[in-house]
Scaffold this active site. Structure first.
Site, mmCIF file in Angstrom:
data_model
loop_
_atom_site.group_PDB
_atom_site.id
_atom_site.type_symbol
_atom_site.label_atom_id
_atom_site.label_comp_id
_atom_site.label_asym_id
_atom_site.label_seq_id
_atom_site.Cartn_x
_atom_site.Cartn_y
_atom_site.Cartn_z
ATOM 1 N N ASN A 1 -5.305 0.190 7.838
ATOM 2 C CA ASN A 1 -5.483 1.526 7.268
ATOM 3 C C ASN A 1 -4.911 1.537 5.844
ATOM 4 O OD1 ASN A 1 -2.597 2.442 7.296
ATOM 5 N ND2 ASN A 1 -2.875 2.047 9.484
ATOM 6 N N ARG A 2 -4.990 2.667 5.183
ATOM 7 C CA ARG A 2 -4.678 2.751 3.761
ATOM 8 C C ARG A 2 -3.212 2.941 3.430
ATOM 9 N NH1 ARG A 2 -9.327 3.108 1.024
ATOM 10 N NH2 ARG A 2 -11.139 3.951 2.109
#
Ligand code: CTP
Ligand code: CA
Length: 228
Positions: free
Chosen positions: A34-35
């Protein structure tokens, strides 16, 4: 000296922090992630060390430098993060700022998956352990103060209130991570502190370092004076 730059309100305490994303392998060259940049979690670890705590930071893969004066344990997967967290206990305060991948591929293949003639391979997922809930619900050795984060893109407060009950933590730091806000990877954050009684305190938009400083001051207050 109280409140000054030299104040060490966390002296004599062990603070455990998780930070960053986790990487969940699909095959030797690919992963699910994820970011999360780890900026907020790392800033909390750094602020706690400046406040005099002994700090263990369990971090997923990030490109940030290790915060000064902090013991950093690097992991890749959610399962490794849980193991590292349990190995780092006991702690007086635990802050779960990591953006743990909720799912991982059901099977990791030893060899790189090749493009076949059958089209894209199916990606079957299984749920990862919930590190925050596991620690918050421990019968023995639960840290006296357990703090979660809530990453939401809608209905931030409602979701965060439900989360604090479900997880069994003492405090939730909720933030809106919808793409427009730029929180994930960005330098600023707008957070809401949610208590077990449902109370909400909304802070102005601040640098992640300042969010960390204020949060650490609050946690030192809540943790009280260490026993002799
Ligand atoms: N968390 C964790 N282990 C997981 C998932 C989440 O420790 N496997 C922790 C995060 O570090 C955070 C809190 O739980 O402190 C909430 O994470 P969040 O992703 O907002 O909540 P989830 O319970 O995973 O629910 P959802 O992603 O569906 O909103
Ligand atoms: Ca999640």
């Amino acid at each position: 000296l109280a409140g000054g730059a030299d104040a060490k309100p966390f002296a004599g305490r062990h603070l455990l922090v998780t930070s960053g994303p986790t990487h969940e392998p699909i095959d030797p060259v690919r992963y699910l992630a994820n970011r999360s940049s780890g900026k907020q979690g790392h800033a909390i670890a750094a602020a706690a060390a400046r406040a005099g705590a002994r700090v263990t930071l369990v971090s997923g893969p990030v490109i940030l430098p290790d915060p000064p004066g902090v013991t950093v344990v690097r992991v890749e997967t959610a399962r490794a993060m849980l193991a590292a967290v349990e190995a780092a206990l006991p702690a007086d305060v635990a802050v779960f700022a990591a953006a743990v991948a909720d799912w991982r591929p059901a099977a990791e293949t030893d060899e790189k998956i090749k493009k076949g003639t059958e089209g894209p391979p199916p990606l079957r997922l299984v749920e990862n352990p919930d590190i925050l809930a596991t620690v918050a619900q421990r019968r023995e050795g639960r840290p006296p103060l357990v703090v979660g984060f809530a990453a939401e893109t809608a209905s931030v407060l409602d979701h965060a209130r439900a989360k604090i009950a479900r997880k069994g933590c003492d405090l939730i730091v909720a933030n809106d991570v919808s793409a427009a806000g730029g929180v994930m990877g960005g330098d600023r954050n707008t957070v809401h502190l949610i208590g077990r009684d449902g109370s909400v305190e909304t802070w102005p938009t601040l640098d992640k370092d300042e969010v960390a400083r204020r949060l650490v001051a609050r946690l030192a207050d809540l943790a009280g004076t260490p026993p002799e």
